[in-house]
Every structure is written in structure tokens, then in C-alpha cells.
Design a protein around this motif. Sequence first.
Motif, short mmCIF file in Angstrom:
data_model
loop_
_atom_site.label_atom_id
_atom_site.label_comp_id
_atom_site.label_asym_id
_atom_site.label_seq_id
_atom_site.Cartn_x
_atom_site.Cartn_y
_atom_site.Cartn_z
N LEU A 51 10.99 33.61 -54.60
CA LEU A 51 11.22 32.89 -53.36
C LEU A 51 10.28 33.50 -52.34
O LEU A 51 10.49 34.63 -51.88
N LEU A 52 9.24 32.78 -51.97
CA LEU A 52 8.07 33.36 -51.34
C LEU A 52 7.81 32.79 -49.95
O LEU A 52 7.61 31.58 -49.78
N ASP A 53 7.81 33.68 -48.95
CA ASP A 53 7.40 33.32 -47.60
C ASP A 53 5.87 33.19 -47.58
O ASP A 53 5.18 33.66 -48.48
N ILE A 54 5.34 32.56 -46.54
CA ILE A 54 3.89 32.39 -46.45
C ILE A 54 3.26 33.35 -45.46
O ILE A 54 2.35 34.11 -45.80
N ASN A 55 3.73 33.36 -44.23
CA ASN A 55 3.13 34.22 -43.20
C ASN A 55 3.66 35.64 -43.33
O ASN A 55 4.77 35.95 -42.90
N ALA A 72 3.10 30.53 -66.33
CA ALA A 72 4.42 29.88 -66.41
C ALA A 72 5.49 30.71 -65.72
O ALA A 72 6.45 30.17 -65.16
N ARG A 73 5.34 32.00 -65.74
CA ARG A 73 6.34 32.90 -65.17
C ARG A 73 5.64 33.95 -64.32
O ARG A 73 4.68 34.54 -64.78
N PRO A 74 6.06 34.18 -63.08
CA PRO A 74 7.21 33.57 -62.42
C PRO A 74 6.86 32.23 -61.78
O PRO A 74 5.71 32.00 -61.39
N GLN A 75 7.87 31.36 -61.70
CA GLN A 75 7.74 30.14 -60.93
C GLN A 75 7.81 30.49 -59.44
O GLN A 75 8.59 31.33 -59.02
N VAL A 76 6.97 29.84 -58.64
CA VAL A 76 6.91 30.12 -57.21
C VAL A 76 7.63 29.02 -56.43
O VAL A 76 7.33 27.83 -56.60
N ILE A 77 8.58 29.43 -55.61
CA ILE A 77 9.26 28.52 -54.68
C ILE A 77 8.96 29.04 -53.27
O ILE A 77 9.41 30.12 -52.90
N PHE A 78 8.18 28.29 -52.52
CA PHE A 78 7.87 28.71 -51.16
C PHE A 78 9.07 28.47 -50.24
O PHE A 78 9.75 27.44 -50.33
N CYS A 79 9.32 29.42 -49.35
CA CYS A 79 10.37 29.30 -48.34
C CYS A 79 9.73 29.68 -47.01
O CYS A 79 9.46 30.87 -46.76
N LEU A 92 -1.38 24.59 -55.94
CA LEU A 92 -1.33 25.86 -56.66
C LEU A 92 -0.25 25.87 -57.74
O LEU A 92 -0.07 26.87 -58.43
N GLY A 93 0.48 24.77 -57.86
CA GLY A 93 1.47 24.68 -58.93
C GLY A 93 2.84 25.19 -58.56
O GLY A 93 3.65 25.50 -59.45
N ALA A 94 3.16 25.28 -57.26
CA ALA A 94 4.49 25.75 -56.85
C ALA A 94 5.57 24.81 -57.37
O ALA A 94 5.38 23.59 -57.44
N ALA A 95 6.71 25.39 -57.73
CA ALA A 95 7.83 24.58 -58.21
C ALA A 95 8.45 23.77 -57.08
O ALA A 95 8.92 22.65 -57.30
N ASP A 96 8.45 24.33 -55.86
CA ASP A 96 9.04 23.62 -54.73
C ASP A 96 8.58 24.27 -53.43
O ASP A 96 7.98 25.35 -53.44
#
Length: 234
Positions: A51-55, A72-79, A92-96
Motif C-alpha cells: 500500500l504505497l503513498d506517492i509523495n 508479479a509480487r508484490p502487487q502495488v496499490i497506490f494510496c 506501471l501495472g499498479a493493481a489499483d
Amino acid sequence: MRVLIVDDEPLARARMAALLGECADVEVIGNVGDGEAALAALGELQPDALLLDINMPGIDGVALAQRLAGRARPQVIFCTAYEAHALVAFELGAADYLLKPVRLERLRDALQRARRRLADAPREPVAYLHGRLRGEQVRIALDEVICLLADEKYVVVQHRRGELLIEESLRQLEETYPDQLIRLHRNCLVPPPRLLGLKTLADGRVLARLDGSELSPEISRRNLPAVRKLLRLG
């Protein structure tokens, strides 16, 4: 699902951990405050999803996702609180891509999407290096390797649990695993995910900073452009 939270705001990390506590079959295995700390944690914790922040200071979320693109692993979900990077995230292939404040149902949907993608991903064969330790034949998975150092007629494999001597030359290893090893110097190869950054000394020499080790091997002038490009492009 094993989840690592990456956000530079402690309150945001705490809130996300609380939300994940309400999601079924999720284990929060850690939380870190920047991209560099996330890179260091990836090899040790082996998360299924970020679960990845951007700034963030240093390596931001987009730069970190670039380094992980195609895996494939880890899947990235931007928050994030910003909509502006959504297109880049999906390229970039983010899951969400979740906007803060994240709603619980939206988080559950994103995790389910990541689960499906993990289940559908083809399994990559595990590569092993074979050698001898105290007279016994042993093997080490290539993804556990920190670096490979030439030592007279042997190669020393530095890995997460110690060292191993193997008989293959660095050239043989480089030819066998061209996409999984990069040359730093005539006597050193490393797996690209282990590269955290560079350190330039007063005398002009450039050293590599490696995930999982205090060792800082020198990078030759010949190989430095390729290493810089790898770090820049991920």
C-alpha cells in the motif's frame, strides 16, 4: 495476503493498518516511511502487496513502482491524496489507485484485485546456485543472493544467511543469468533488486549501497553508466 504499508505520515500508516485489520485474510507485516526503507524491507519481508503513498522524501512512490514494474509480487496499490498520477500508476501495472481518505469497501476491492492478479500470475522457476559448505553440497536460491565476489579460483556468494563458495566463474554466471545479475566490477556481480543507491567518495570512486549488507563494492567506470541507468529506470 501479506501487506507492507509505505507512507511518510505516521498517522496515515496507523489509519491504514486499522483499516487492514477489518479486512479478511490480511496480515500487516510492517510499515515504513519512505521508498528506500521499503526497498530494504522487500527482500526480508517478501510482501504480497504494497500500500504505497506517492509523495515521499527520497525515493517516491512512482520511482519505487518503476523498480517493481513487471514483477508479479508484490502487487502495488497506490494510496494517495492526489489524482494526478493515476495514469502513470496504471501504466506501471499498479493493481489499483486509491484516493485518501481511503474507504474500507474500496480498500477491500483493491485487495481482491491484487489477490486475483497474484493467483493468475505464472510462477517463475526458482534459480539456484550450487556449492559446498563445510564439505557438504548445498544450494542457495538466486533471490537470496546479495552479491557475488571473485576470489582466486572460486566465487564467494554473499547471501542472507552467510557465505558459500561456488566453482562457476563470474562470466559463466553473468551469461547464465543475464537478466538477474548486473556487473559492478570485473570481480563483482549483484542482483539488480539489491541495489539501493550509490556513494561517491572524495577520490572519485563510486561504491554501491546494497540491500541486506554493509558491504559497499566499488563500481568500475566502465560499468557505472549501466548501473546508473538501472537505478534511474528501475
